[in-house]
Design a protein around this motif. Structure first.
Motif, PDB file in Angstrom:
ATOM      1  N   TRP A  82       0.830  -1.202   0.000  1.00 24.45           N
ATOM      2  CA  TRP A  82       0.000   0.000   0.000  1.00 24.45           C
ATOM      3  C   TRP A  82       0.867   1.256   0.000  1.00 24.45           C
ATOM      4  CZ3 TRP A  82      -5.346   0.576   0.054  1.00 24.45           C
ATOM      5  CH2 TRP A  82      -6.097  -0.603   0.185  1.00 24.45           C
ATOM      6  N   LYS A  84      -0.617   5.088   0.808  1.00 23.19           N
ATOM      7  CA  LYS A  84      -1.779   5.920   1.112  1.00 23.19           C
ATOM      8  C   LYS A  84      -3.096   5.205   0.756  1.00 23.19           C
ATOM      9  CE  LYS A  84      -3.060   9.842   2.937  1.00 23.19           C
ATOM     10  NZ  LYS A  84      -2.802  10.086   4.373  1.00 23.19           N
ATOM     11  N   HIS A  85      -3.833   5.676  -0.267  1.00 14.99           N
ATOM     12  CA  HIS A  85      -5.133   5.085  -0.607  1.00 14.99           C
ATOM     13  C   HIS A  85      -5.032   3.934  -1.604  1.00 14.99           C
ATOM     14  CE1 HIS A  85      -6.261   8.972   1.031  1.00 14.99           C
ATOM     15  NE2 HIS A  85      -5.745   9.589  -0.005  1.00 14.99           N
ATOM     16  N   ARG A 247      -1.533  15.427   0.946  1.00 19.43           N
ATOM     17  CA  ARG A 247      -0.185  15.875   1.288  1.00 19.43           C
ATOM     18  C   ARG A 247       0.779  15.302   0.266  1.00 19.43           C
ATOM     19  NH1 ARG A 247      -2.696  14.748   6.071  1.00 19.43           N
ATOM     20  NH2 ARG A 247      -2.761  16.431   7.612  1.00 19.43           N
ATOM     21  N   ASP A 250       3.254  12.485   0.991  1.00 17.07           N
ATOM     22  CA  ASP A 250       2.817  11.083   1.071  1.00 17.07           C
ATOM     23  C   ASP A 250       3.183  10.306  -0.189  1.00 17.07           C
ATOM     24  OD1 ASP A 250       1.668  11.306   3.590  1.00 17.07           O
ATOM     25  OD2 ASP A 250      -0.277  11.942   2.792  1.00 17.07           O
ATOM     26  N   TYR A 251       3.585  11.034  -1.237  1.00 12.82           N
ATOM     27  CA  TYR A 251       3.882  10.400  -2.523  1.00 12.82           C
ATOM     28  C   TYR A 251       5.285  10.788  -2.987  1.00 12.82           C
ATOM     29  CZ  TYR A 251      -1.149   9.803  -2.318  1.00 12.82           C
ATOM     30  OH  TYR A 251      -2.415   9.476  -1.912  1.00 12.82           O
TER      31      TYR A 251
END
Length: 284
Positions: A82, A84-85, A247, A250-251
């Protein structure tokens, strides 16, 4: 059965998008002429390579029509990863992905991109001219098995020859933006943005798995809030599942690009923005 194409017949005449993808993945396809003994032998050899690399979750050899037309799924025995989403087990379509850095970010997190279709409105040539990082990102995505598509319009992607009848778990459009011709506060400019997003929602709603989601990351401050993202989604038969603070940190590696004008390759500060997650209404 895997169908092979050349410049002289078959899909080459019928679908330029399909031809471009085949040629891009293996320029040696240009030398294959159906009916030639050496061509048949070469195809057999390349098919063995494709099967070998696919079992390992890697791209390799020559790519057939079916391989390009349908994203390769993940091995059930592989560990789910995973970021984040997003999960490595989800079939994902990335729309308007700038220099493809978001696709690269996900692919690196998963260790593979075989479940990802990354698309751009621009041709590959135009992308390389607009974005300094495009060439390296394209190379990495190819190595990780990503399906890369150029010339994909967000309004009509549901009827694209390689996407027709394909369903996805996640369809992602980060910072949708029409070409800037006026100030962002201008009503006509805002309406142009709204038409883009509305057309995207309408097209995406036909491409979702039963429990699939459409994600749009968008600024929430004025004048961007005037786009009324949630209302546009509702008009396309979608409903808000969740609204989450975005944010960029996060990537890792993702660079959101301006995309148009002389500063197309520049990033912009996301500011206050959210990822809007939408599901499809069961009443439709």
């Amino acid at each position: 059965m895997v169908k092979w194409v050349s410049l002289k017949e078959g899909f080459a005449r019928e679908d330029k998008h399909l031809l471009a993808l085949v040629v891009k993945r293996d320029k040696r396809t240009l030398n294959f002429l159906p009916g030639e003994e050496k061509a048949r032998e070469r195809r057999d050899t390349e098919l063995q390579k494709v099967n070998h690399f696919q079992r390992q979750g890697k791209p390799g050899g020559m790519v057939g029509v079916e391989n390009l037309a349908e994203p390769i799924g993940n091995d059930d025995n592989k560990e789910e990863k995973w970021i984040k989403h997003y999960s490595s087990t989800q079939k994902m379509l990335l729309v308007g992905d700038g220099d493809f850095s978001f696709a690269v970010c996900l692919a690196e997190a998963f260790g593979s991109a075989t479940s990802i279709v990354a698309s751009s409105l621009y041709s590959e040539e135009m992308m390389r001219l607009k974005y300094s990082g495009a060439a390296s990102n394209l190379r990495e995505l190819e190595e990780l098995g990503c399906t890369v598509m150029h010339g994909v319009n967000a309004h009509t992607m549901n009827s694209h020859p390689l996407l027709t009848h394909k369903l996805f778990d996640r369809i992602v459009y980060n910072f949708p933006h029409a070409a800037l011709k006026r100030s962002e506060a201008n009503i006509r400019q805002s309406e142009s943005h709204r038409r883009l997003v509305k057309g995207f929602f309408k097209s995406a709603s036909d491409m979702m798995e039963e429990n699939g989601e459409v994600h749009v990351t968008h600024k929430t401050t004025d004048p961007y809030s005037n786009w009324e993202i949630e209302k546009l989604a509702e008009e396309a038969g979608l409903f808000l599942v969740e609204k989450v603070k975005f944010r960029k940190s996060d990537y890792p590696g993702y660079e959101n690009k301006r995309g148009s004008g002389s500063r197309a390759d520049e990033s912009f500060p996301p500011g206050n923005c959210c990822t809007f997650k939408f599901g499809k209404s069961t009443s439709l």
